[in-house]
Structures are given as structure tokens and as C-alpha cells.
Design a protein around this motif. Structure first.
Motif, short mmCIF file in Angstrom:
data_model
loop_
_atom_site.label_atom_id
_atom_site.label_comp_id
_atom_site.label_asym_id
_atom_site.label_seq_id
_atom_site.Cartn_x
_atom_site.Cartn_y
_atom_site.Cartn_z
N LEU A 1 13.16 3.76 26.49
CA LEU A 1 13.45 3.01 27.70
C LEU A 1 14.33 3.85 28.63
O LEU A 1 15.45 4.18 28.27
N PRO A 2 13.82 4.23 29.81
CA PRO A 2 14.64 5.04 30.72
C PRO A 2 15.73 4.20 31.37
O PRO A 2 15.58 2.97 31.50
N PHE A 3 16.82 4.85 31.76
CA PHE A 3 17.91 4.14 32.45
C PHE A 3 17.65 4.14 33.94
O PHE A 3 18.32 4.82 34.70
N PRO B 1 14.82 16.16 32.91
CA PRO B 1 14.63 14.77 32.47
C PRO B 1 15.85 14.26 31.71
O PRO B 1 16.44 14.98 30.91
N ARG B 2 16.20 13.00 31.97
CA ARG B 2 17.34 12.39 31.28
C ARG B 2 16.89 11.79 29.96
O ARG B 2 15.73 11.40 29.83
N PRO B 3 17.79 11.69 29.01
CA PRO B 3 17.38 11.06 27.75
C PRO B 3 17.14 9.56 27.98
O PRO B 3 17.73 8.95 28.86
N SER B 4 16.29 9.00 27.15
CA SER B 4 15.99 7.57 27.28
C SER B 4 16.52 6.84 26.05
O SER B 4 16.79 7.45 25.02
N PHE B 5 16.66 5.52 26.20
CA PHE B 5 17.12 4.70 25.07
C PHE B 5 15.90 4.34 24.24
O PHE B 5 15.22 3.36 24.51
N PHE B 6 15.58 5.14 23.26
CA PHE B 6 14.39 4.97 22.43
C PHE B 6 13.17 4.63 23.28
O PHE B 6 12.44 3.68 23.02
N GLY C 1 12.62 -0.27 32.87
CA GLY C 1 13.89 0.39 32.58
C GLY C 1 14.72 -0.40 31.58
O GLY C 1 14.41 -1.56 31.26
N PHE C 2 15.78 0.22 31.11
CA PHE C 2 16.63 -0.37 30.09
C PHE C 2 17.18 -1.74 30.54
O PHE C 2 17.09 -2.73 29.82
N ALA C 3 17.71 -1.76 31.78
CA ALA C 3 18.37 -2.97 32.27
C ALA C 3 17.36 -4.12 32.38
O ALA C 3 17.61 -5.25 31.94
N ALA C 4 16.17 -3.82 32.93
CA ALA C 4 15.17 -4.86 33.15
C ALA C 4 14.70 -5.44 31.82
O ALA C 4 14.57 -6.65 31.64
N VAL C 5 14.43 -4.57 30.85
CA VAL C 5 13.92 -5.03 29.56
C VAL C 5 14.92 -5.95 28.88
O VAL C 5 14.55 -6.96 28.27
N PHE C 6 16.19 -5.62 28.98
CA PHE C 6 17.20 -6.45 28.33
C PHE C 6 17.70 -7.58 29.23
O PHE C 6 18.67 -8.25 28.91
N GLY C 7 17.05 -7.69 30.40
CA GLY C 7 17.40 -8.77 31.30
C GLY C 7 18.79 -8.65 31.90
O GLY C 7 19.45 -9.65 32.16
N LEU C 8 19.25 -7.42 32.09
CA LEU C 8 20.57 -7.20 32.66
C LEU C 8 20.42 -6.70 34.08
O LEU C 8 19.41 -6.09 34.43
#
Lengths: 456, 305, 302
Positions: free
Chosen positions: A250-252, A243-248, A258-265
Motif C-alpha cells: 500500500l503506497p503512502f 520509488p518510496r517504500p510501501s506498507f506491504f 493508498g494507505f490512508a484510504a484503505v484504512f479509512g483515515l
């Protein structure tokens, strides 16, 4: 004046003799391995091919090189030696010394942005991942081992064992129990330091080279257990799908949560790489920060005192057993952190990543950097790891040596050669002075001639 | 019983090879107090030199007599490997004499990496196999469908090892060079003062160490018929283990240690599990250093206060 | 102040064998509180071996070495301590330590016996100040919360460290090395290294200071300064000093009590005045039999 002219005349004959001798020795030594090549023919039998061209080119290069050395370079060096050497370092060097660390920290922080600016968003991936992260892993390992070798003076050739323990702890616990990276990171550190103490105990009495060899044996034993204990470690095949680490949390990933979707990127793998880069940078800073603090604590001073004179330490009431074990444990802990980061970054680990060569690489980074010097270790890691990574990219050399030339093959060759060369010219490493941990009036660097290297 | 006897034969053969390499470690350690990390790779280089010489002698010169071929191969391997080790000492270790203690060790590790990669680059990364040099065997015992065999090549290895050890013993015990070596072991400054050429003596030590490693390399090639660039490390560590087990600095110790390691390894593989056979060697190394650091024949190291 | 106090260190039947060699043979003596006790004898007499046994670097083959803290009445507990097989015993009046049962570092840490070495053992690559801080390791270790609080940057450690620096400064002043506090110890001249080693030993806060040939290699002036330093340390701190010395001017001038060893056996024990006139001692130093002493003395003009 006349005398020197005379001696140049004699020198020339002498130099030619020396050059011929060097060429002859080169020829003799390289004749079997370069003059001949063993190739399997169609029947899968070995036959000999010759490479006279290559052999004579090398012999000629050595001969001419030796001649130039004797005629041009050696007299200049001799002249420079005659001139009085400045007693103190020039002021610009001191200035660099003072500002190097803050500058390097700042550079490390903006490095990914710079890389992206120069090579574009996806072109930066390689520079951040292969260079940035790779170098920082070794910087961290170097700083961790520096505690054991540089400060406490305990020569450890099996440091990779703790790196492996950290990596396998993370991989196995994350896969089998689903714990998150942030729980397992400290746990991997604790497990590694536990192993550090376990392996440290029996070797406490040993000194110098003996200690080095036993730690090497331990490192190899752990690797062989990883290879042979297939039920747990899957042997040579290694462990994949870690498993990869997640951003608190939020998986990448490209998913909706995912990280990108949540931050709208828009989704790109660059985010993960950037995250990993700053993660290892933070871990490396933590290592450096803790080491700086430890040096100013009694335990750190006891480590250095142990390196200077173990018997004197005991006469001052210092429990040298505990002191050595703390060095092993704390050094191993940072190795374990780096190991679990490595597993999380790669997503796949196998015993191949934890060979003796890794231990040797980290140890050479510590010694070449200058034992005990954190700045030196960082510079050595950049030189060595960055240098060997760059070797992967020298495609233009193919145009010189032909398409069959593969520069990556020469990486380790030059790496080994570099180790020898740096030892011959700078045996105390790049930064050989010692910074005192405390001062009354004035901080003065201590010359390496006085600093001992430890005997155990 | 039959299995035991066969393993004994195999173990002594392997042990002879380890013993010859171990002498190199022990001599160098004795005289300059350094673990010559690159010695295992010097052994590997010698096996490659022997292989090239063998191919040269048999295919180019067309010498059919295996005795003559083997003798030539042995001498060529010894000569070239000695030259290589002489150059290594000159370039990588001599400039570091009397400097920082870790420097020669790191230099030797660098040399070890360099040598194995040099061979990989110049000769290719694959295993190199040659046709068997010596065939045939004596059947010593044949019962219960298990034949105990002593092959000719094993016999040759025993014979050559014995002859060379005798010659080597003579060299160290009876000649001027041997005396100079022992003087340098005791005290280099003093030896220099009484007229021993210390640099030359150390160089000669490396040359002799390499020559013995070359004998081991040639016989390794003859025994297994295959060699690769990565074959230096593990035999190197095992031979070093042998040197430590026998008591580092002690020459008979190195031979006895080599035989013991060879026997331990073959019996371990035969009676326990082959998977962990290298673990056995490394464990012996660790255990010896921890519990018997002076080895079987070494002098104990007394801590001076 | 030079008056003889109660027994501080008691050595009984000390024997040390190395293989077949008997370095110290059934040796018994004691040192009193506040005394400067000198251990003298020809080369190879076993003086340093005795030191190493007291400070825990060697485990004696036989014998008992005991040390007292606090009131002299604790000596009554000695046999019960030996019986119980423990390292030390503490009563309301003080503590008793059986040194031969303790590892070297505990002899300094718990029994508070400090020592110097014949061939100076400073931390050459560390500054003078650092040398003296390392000597205060154990108290600082507690103050730093066994490293944990120190790493987290708790202020209690900073206070403790500055107190330790003050103590180090005081000692550097005393031995006249304050100006060189930030220089590496290995840079000091020989005599200064000897003084620093004594200062470092004093920073461990000992009750007994063992000095192995402190005057070796010193010139006459330095040697006189050393005498002064030792006397002042003794008088100011009520410290007891045990010293091995070859330099008779040091021994005769400052010691209160002298023990003479030869071939691992005690041949004389008394005040400097008594020792000076003991024919056995003179014989041992001249290397002749007792009967020939007068003859040899006449020959060399003593």
C-alpha cells in the motif's frame, strides 16, 4: 594551612601571568582571520575590513577564562584529586547501567507518540523526521561500523562507501527495474558486503593508520566514480524520483488505493514518516540484535581476539584473513541496509551525501561512544546528530547576535570542536568498559586500560 | 614533445608545493607516529593568512615592489601559521600523548573539520580571488604554434622551494634541534633521559611543519590566485600520498614523493582525462600502501613474533 | 612413559636467512613422540627462529619440516609428499604434514601444533574463560554452522558452547586459575599468565606443544610447579612437548632429549646427562674456545 595560603598568594601572580600569556597568544593566532575580513567590493575586488571589536572580545574571554581556570577551577580539581576515589561505581550508576537499554528501547518505540502528544499531529513531523529518523540512521551506521572498528579493531575511514553502494543499488535497481523496497533491501545489503570483501582483500595486511588512510582513499575513489560516471549515476545532479517504500504494497499516497484510504483515515504525510521511523527503528534493532548474537559466537570472539593480538590468533589456528573479511562484510552489509533506507526515505540521492565527512562522523560516533559499546554508540549518535540538528533551530540566538547571525553555519564548527574536546577529556569514549561475552560465575566489566584498540 | 615539456614544468611546480606540505606529514608521523589529519587545513589557513597579508601590504601599506611584498607575505604567513599549529598541538594533541592510539587521529579529524569551518565562518564560504601577484614568463621553445612557457611565478616557486629545502635540511641535519628530533623519533623515553626536552622538540616539529606548509600556502595562492575554505582536504590527501610514496618518516622521500605526485597529476590530466585526476592521486595512495607500504625511501616494517 | 617413541617431528636441513644474516644454518634434528625435547643455546643462537619456522610464522629459506599423525609407518610416504608438492597426505595409517608449506594458522588447525610466546601474548582485555574459548574457535565455528546457525539461535551451538566451557573449566582447574575465570587476562600476575597461555594452547587440542621460554621470569617455586604441570600434561595426554629454555633446572629435570644450538648451528644433541658433560656446550655457554674450557672452569670454580 598557612602554607596553602602562602601558595595562593604566589598563585595569583602566576595566574595573572598565565592569563595574559593566553590572551596574547589568542590575539596573535586570531589576528589575521578574525581581526580582518576579506570582502568583495562593488568592483568585485577583495578589500579588507577590520573586526577589532570581535577580536578583543574573544581575547578578553580567553584571558578571563584562563584566570578563572587557574584561580577557581584548578584548585577545586586538585582538591577532588586528593580525595580518595571510590573503587567501584556508585550503586545508582550501576542501576542506570542495568536499566538503560530496556528504557531506551521503550522510549524509542513510544517516541513518535510522545512527540505527537506534545507538539500536535503535524508539528511532530519535524521531530520524528529530523530527529528520530536522522538519529536512528546514524545509530545504525554506528553499530555497523562498530563491528569493524570496535570489535575487530580495523580502523575504517571509508565506511561511507558502503552506505553509498546501498543507496545507489536501491535507487538504480528500483528506478530501472521497478523492484520493490523489500526485495532490494536485502539485495543492497548483499551488494554492499560484496564490496566490503572486495575492498577488504587488498588491505588485509595493513595496520593502523595505514589501513585508515587506504580505506579513506577507497571511499573517495567510489565517490569520484559516482560523480564522474555520469551515464550510470547522473553525476553531481544525482538521482531523483526514487520509488518510496510501501506498507506491504500500500503506497503512502492520497490515491484511493493508498494507505490512508484503505484504512479509512484522512490522508496526511505523517503516516509515511511514522512508517519510515518504525522501519529504521526495526533495522537498527536488527543490527543490534545480530551484533549481540555475533559477539557470543566464535566469529565475534575471534574479532575481539584479533583486536587484542593478531599473532596470538594465528597461533590458535584462527584464519585471520577470513575473520577480517567477515567483519568487513557484515559491517558493510549494515551500511548497505542503512544506505538503501536513506535512498528510499529521501527519494533523491547525490554524491554530496557520501563525502568523507560522513565517514568521519560515523567513526567519531563509534569512538566517542566507546569502541565496542552499543549503548555508548547510541548515546554518542543522539548527542552528535541531535545536537547538530538542534543547532538548526536556535533562532533565538539571532536576537543576541543580530539578524545576520546564522546558527546553522556554526554546526560543523562546533561539531569539530566537540570531537577534539571529547577526545581530550575522554579518549576512550563515553562508555569505556568492556562487557565479557560469557561468564562462569559473575559478569564483571573489564576496564578500558586492558582492552586493546587493535593495530590493523 | 612541447606538450610534454610544458607538463613537466607544471608538474614540478605543483610537486614542489605538495613536497613542502608532505614534509609536515612525514615529520609529525616520524616523531609521534600520528597522521596529522589537520595538516591540509593548516595549509589552507596559511593560504588565507597569506591572502590577508597580501591585501594588507598592497592596499593598506601601499608597498608597490612585488619582491618586498612577497617577502613580507611569506614571512607573515610562516609566522602566523606556525603559531596556529603550535596552539593546535598544545590543545588538541599534547594532552593525548601516550593515550589510546585512535584518540589523536580522531582529535586531528575534529581539528580538520574545525579549521575549515572556522575559516568558512570568519571569511565566508565563497572562493576568494586576488589580482595576479606576478606576471610574465620566459618562452623556452616555440614551434608548431605551441609555446613552452616557464612563468616567473613558477620560477619563484622553484627557487623558494630549493632555498627553503636547503635551510630545512641544514636545520634537521646539523643543528641541536635536528639531533633532538632524531633522538625523539628513535625513543622518546631515552631521549628524555639524556636531557632532550621532548615536549619542546615535538612543539618545534609542529612549528617547522606549519612554516613549510605556509610557504606552500603562499605559493599556492600566488600560483592560482584563488583560495577557498575547502581547499585543505584534497591537497592535504595528495601531500600525504606524497609522503607515503616517498616512505613515511623519510624527509628526502617526502620531497621526491611530492614531485612524483605533482608529475603524475599533471600528466594524467594532460594525457588522459581531467575528470578522474583526483582518482589518480587516491589510487596511487592505495596502491603504494598495499604493495609498497614502506615507500621508496622508508625502512620496511618487519613483523615481530 | 618417558620411553622414547617413534619420530613425531622431523627437521631436515633447515636454513633461515634474513638478508645477509644466517640465523639458522643447515640444521637437522627430530623430536620423538611422548618426549619433552628441549632446544637450548646462548642468546641469539636461533632457537626462536626455529620455533617460528615450525609453527609457520616464518617461511624457511631452505629445508623440510615434517610432522606425523597416527602410525609411524606413514613416514614412508614423506618423499612422495615432497615430490607431489602438497601440504599433507593422509593414508589409512595416519597423516603426514609438511609444515614449511603451510601458513601459520593451518599448522595449528590441521597439523595440531600449538605454541606459546616468549613475550606472553594473551588477549589481555578478554576474560580467562574467553581466552580459552577463542582457542577452541575452529571446532566451535563448525558447530555454529559457520555463524549462520548460531545467529539464528540453533540449539546445536548452545550445546557445543557449553561443552567448550566445560573444557575450559577443566583446564582452568588444572592450572589453578578457576577462581579468576571471569577476570581479564591482563590482570593476572606474570606466572599465572604463563600458565594460562599454556592452558590456552592446550585447548586447541594439539599433538605437539611448543613452549618458548615458559619459565622465563618465574621464581623457583613457580618454576617447579611448571615442571610438574608439563610432566603431568605429557603423561596424561601422551603429548609431545618442544621447549626453548634458559633455565637449566627446568631443562635438566624434565627433558628427555636436548638439542644445543649456537650461531644457528647444532653443536650437540642427546640426553640431558650427555649434554651436561659436553665440552662444546660448556664452551658455547661460557663464550670461550673448546681448548680453554678447563682453564676457565677452574677459574670460575666449576
Amino acid at each position: 594551612m598557612e602554607k596553602s595560603a602562602q601558595s595562593t598568594g604566589v598563585d595569583f601572580v602566576h595566574a595573572v601571568k598565565e592569563a595574559c600569556l593566553a590572551a596574547a597568544i589568542t590575539f596573535g593566532v586570531l589576528l589575521p582571520l578574525i581581526g580582518f575580513e576579506t570582502v568583495s567590493n562593488i568592483d568585485n575586488k577583495l578589500v579588507l575590513h577590520t573586526r577589532w571589536g570581535l577580536l578583543f572580545t574573544i581575547v578578553a574571554i580567553v584571558g578571563v577564562g584562563r584566570l578563572l581556570m587557574a584561580l577557581v577551577i584548578a584548585p577545586r580539581l586538585a582538591q577532588r584529586r586528593i580525595r580518595p576515589v571510590a573503587a567501584t561505581a556508585p550503586s545508582w550508576l550501576l542501576l542506570i547501567g542495568r536499566w538503560f537499554a530496556p528504557f531506551a528501547i521503550g522510549f524509542a518505540i513510544v517516541y513518535p507518540v510522545l512527540a505527537m502528544g506534545l507538539t500536535g499531529f503535524s508539528g511532530a513531523l519535524k521531530w520524528v523526521d529530523n530527529f528520530g529518523i536522522q538519529i536512528l540512521i546514524y545509530v545504525m551506521l554506528g553499530w555497523g561500523l562498530n563491528i569493524v572498528v570496535g570489535l575487530a579493531g580495523l580502523l575504517d575511514l571509508g565506511y561511507v562507501a558502503f552506505y553509498a553502494v546501498g543507496a545507489y543499488s536501491y535507487a538504480l535497481l528500483a528506478k530501472n527495474f521497478g523492484f520493490s523496497f523489500w526485495i532490494l533491501l536485502p539485495l543492497a545489503g548483499i551488494l554492499s558486503s560484496f564490496w566490503g570483501i572486495l575492498l577488504g582483500f587488498p588491505v588485509l595486511r595493513l595496520r593502523g593508520d595505514y589501513l585508515a588512510i587506504v580505506t579513506l582513499a577507497f571511499g573517495e575513489i567510489i565517490r569520484m566514480v559516482l560523480i564522474n560516471y555520469v551515464d550510470l549515476t547522473n553525476g553531481y545532479a544525482g538521482i531523483g524520483g526514487i520509488p518510496r517504500p510501501s506498507f506491504f504494497g500500500l503506497p503512502f499516497t492520497a490515491d484511493d488505493d493508498g494507505f490512508a484510504a484503505v484504512f479509512g483515515l484522512p490522508f496526511t504525510p505523517v503516516y509515511r514518516t511514522l512508517f519510515l521511523y518504525y522501519l529504521i527503528l526495526a533495522l537498527a534493532f536488527l543490527t543490534a540484535f545480530v551484533t549481540v548474537r555475533l559477539r557470543r559466537l566464535p566469529v565475534g570472539r575471534a574479532w575481539e581476539a584479533l583486536r587484542e593480538d593478531e599473532i596470538a590468533c594465528r597461533s590458535l589456528g584462527i584464519n585471520t584473513t577470513n575473520t577480517k573479511l567477515t567483519a568487513f562484510a557484515i559491517g558493510a552489509m549494515f551500511g548497505g541496509f542503512a544506505g538503501s533506507f536513506f535512498a528510499a526515505r529521501q527519494g533523491f540521492i547525490s554524491p554530496e551525501s557520501f563525502t568523507f565527512l560522513e565517514s568521519a562522523t560515523v567513526l567519531s560516533i563509534v569512538v566517542l561512544g566507546g569502541m565496542g559499546s552499543q549503548v555508548g554508540v547510541a548515546i554518542a549518535a543522539i548527542l552528535f546528530i541531535g545536537g547538530t540538528e538542534i543547532m538548526r533551530d536556535l533562532d533565538f540566538l539571532k536576537q543576541i547576535f543580530g539578524p545576520s547571525f546564522d546558527p546553522t553555519q556554526y554546526r560543523m564548527l562546533l561539531f569539530g570542536f566537540g570531537m577534539v574536546i571529547i577526545m581530550v577529556f575522554r579518549p576512550r569514549g563515553l562508555i569505556s568498559t568492556r562487557e565479557p561475552s560469557i561468564f562462569l560465575k559473575e559478569r564483571k566489566a573489564i576496564s578500558s586500560d586492558l582492552v586493546k584498540e587493535g593495530h590493523g | 614533445m612541447e606538450v610534454f615539456l610544458q607538463q613537466l614544468i607544471n608538474g614540478i611546480t605543483l610537486g614542489s608545493i605538495y613536497g613542502l606540505i608532505a614534509i609536515g606529514y612525514t615529520m609529525v608521523f616520524g616523531i609521534i607516529g600520528m597522521v596529522n589529519f589537520a595538516h591540509g587545513d593548516v595549509f589552507m589557513v596559511s593560504a588565507f593568512v597569506a591572502m590577508i597579508a597580501f591585501l594588507f601590504v598592497t592596499t593598506w601599506l601601499g608597498i608597490a615592489s612585488i619582491t618586498v611584498a612577497l617577502l613580507i607575505v611569506l614571512i607573515v604567513a610562516m609566522l602566523f601559521t606556525s603559531g596556529v599549529n603550535w596552539v593546535i598541538e598544545r590543545l588538541a594533541y599534547r594532552p593525548l600523548r601516550g593515550s589510546f592510539r585512535l584518540a589523536p587521529l580522531i582529535s586531528a579529524i575534529g581539528m580538520s573539520i574545525f579549521l575549515s569551518n572556522f575559516v568558512q565562518v570568519t571569511q565566508g564560504p565563497r572562493n576568494k580571488a586576488i589580482p595576479p601577484m606576478v606576471r610574465g614568463e620566459f618562452i623556452l621553445l616555440d614551434s608548431n604554434n605551441y609555446a613552452v612557457a616557464l612563468s616567473y611565478k613558477q620560477l619563484i616557486i622553484w627557487g623558494i622551494t630549493a632555498v627553503l629545502l636547503a635551510a630545512f635540511w641544514y636545520l634537521v641535519a646539523k643543528t641541536r634541534l635536528g639531533r633532538a628530533q632524531r633522538a625523539c623519533e628513535q625513543d622518546q623515553k631515552m631521549a628524555a633521559l639524556v636531557g632532550v626536552n621532548v615536549d619542546r622538540t615535538i612543539s618545534m616539529t609542529f612549528v617547522i611543519a606549519a612554516a613549510l606548509a605556509a610557504v606552500a600556502g603562499t605559493m599556492y595562492l600566488m600560483y592560482y590566485g584563488v583560495v577557498s575554505f575547502s581547499d585543505g582536504f584534497v591537497p592535504g590527501v595528495k601531500a600525504f600520498t606524497a609522503a607515503v610514496l616517498g616512505g613515511i618518516g623519510s624527509l628526502p622521500g617526502a620531497v621526491v614523493g611530492g614531485l612524483l605526485i605533482g608529475l603524475i597529476e599533471t600528466f594524467w590530466s594532460a594525457y588522459f582525462t581531467i575528470d578522474y585526476k583526483d582518482v589518480a592521486a587516491f589510487s596511487v595512495l592505495a596502491i603504494t600502501l598495499i604493495f609498497l607500504p614502506q615507500g621508496l625511501f622508508g625502512r620496511p616494517d618487519v613483523e615481530k613474533v | 612413559m618417558a620411553g622414547r617413541g617413534d619420530i613425531l617431528l622431523n627437521v631436515e636441513h633447515l636454513t633461515m636467512r634474513f638478508g645477509g644474516l644466517v640465523a639458522v644454518d643447515n640444521l637437522s634434528w627430530h623430536a620423538r613422540q611422548g618426549d619433552i625435547t628441549a632446544l637450548i643455546g646462548p642468546n641469539g643462537a636461533g632457537k626462536t627462529t626455529v620455533f617460528n619456522c615450525i609453527t609457520g610464522f616464518y617461511k624457511p629459506t631452505e629445508g623440510r619440516i615434517s610432522l606425523r599423525h597416527g602410525d609411524a609407518t606413514v613416514w614412508d610416504e614423506l618423499d612422495s609428499l615432497t615430490e607431489r608438492g602438497k601440504r599433507h597426505i593422509t593414508t589409512a595409517n595416519g597423516s603426514l604434514f609438511q609444515l614449511e608449506r603451510m601458513p601459520d594458522f593451518l599448522v595449528t588447525q590441521k597439523a595440531r601444533v600449538a605454541r606459546t610466546f616468549q613475550n606472553i601474548r594473551l588477549f589481555a582485555g578478554m576474560t580467562l574463560l574467553e581466552n580459552l574459548l577463542v582457542a577452541q574457535h575452529n571446532s566451535l565455528m563448525v558447530q555454529s554452522g559457520y555463524t549462520l546457525l548460531g545467529v539464528l539461535g540453533f540449539p546445536s551451538y548452545r550445546r557445543a558452547e557449553s561443552a567448550a566451557v566445560d573444557r575450559a573449566r577443566e583446564w582452568l582447574n588444572r592450572v589453578g586459575l578457576i577462581d579468576r575465570a571471569d577476570d581479564p587476562a591482563g590482570d593476572l600476575p606474570y606466572g599465572a599468565q604463563r600458565r594460562l597461555e599454556i592452558a590456552r594452547a592446550m585447548c586447541t587440542d594439539p599433538v605437539l606443544l611448543c613452549l618458548d621460554e615458559p619459565a622465563a621470569g618465574l621464581n623457583a617455586r613457580e618454576s617447579a610447579e611448571l615442571n610438574e604441570l608439563l610432566l603431568s600434561i605429557r603423561d596424561q595426554y601422551g603429548l609431545s612437548i618442544l621447549l626453548i629454555e634458559h633455565d637449566m633446572s627446568v631443562v635438566m629435570e624434565i627433558s628427555d632429549h636436548v638439542i644445543v644450538l649456537d650461531y644457528g648451528v647444532k653443536i650437540s644433541d642427546g640426553t640431558p646427562e650427555e649434554i651436561r658433560n659436553d665440552p662444546k656446550v660448556i664452551a658455547a655457554y661460557l663464550g670461550v674456545d673448546d681448548e680453554d674450557v678447563e682453564k676457565v672452569e677452574a677459574e670460575v670454580g666449576l
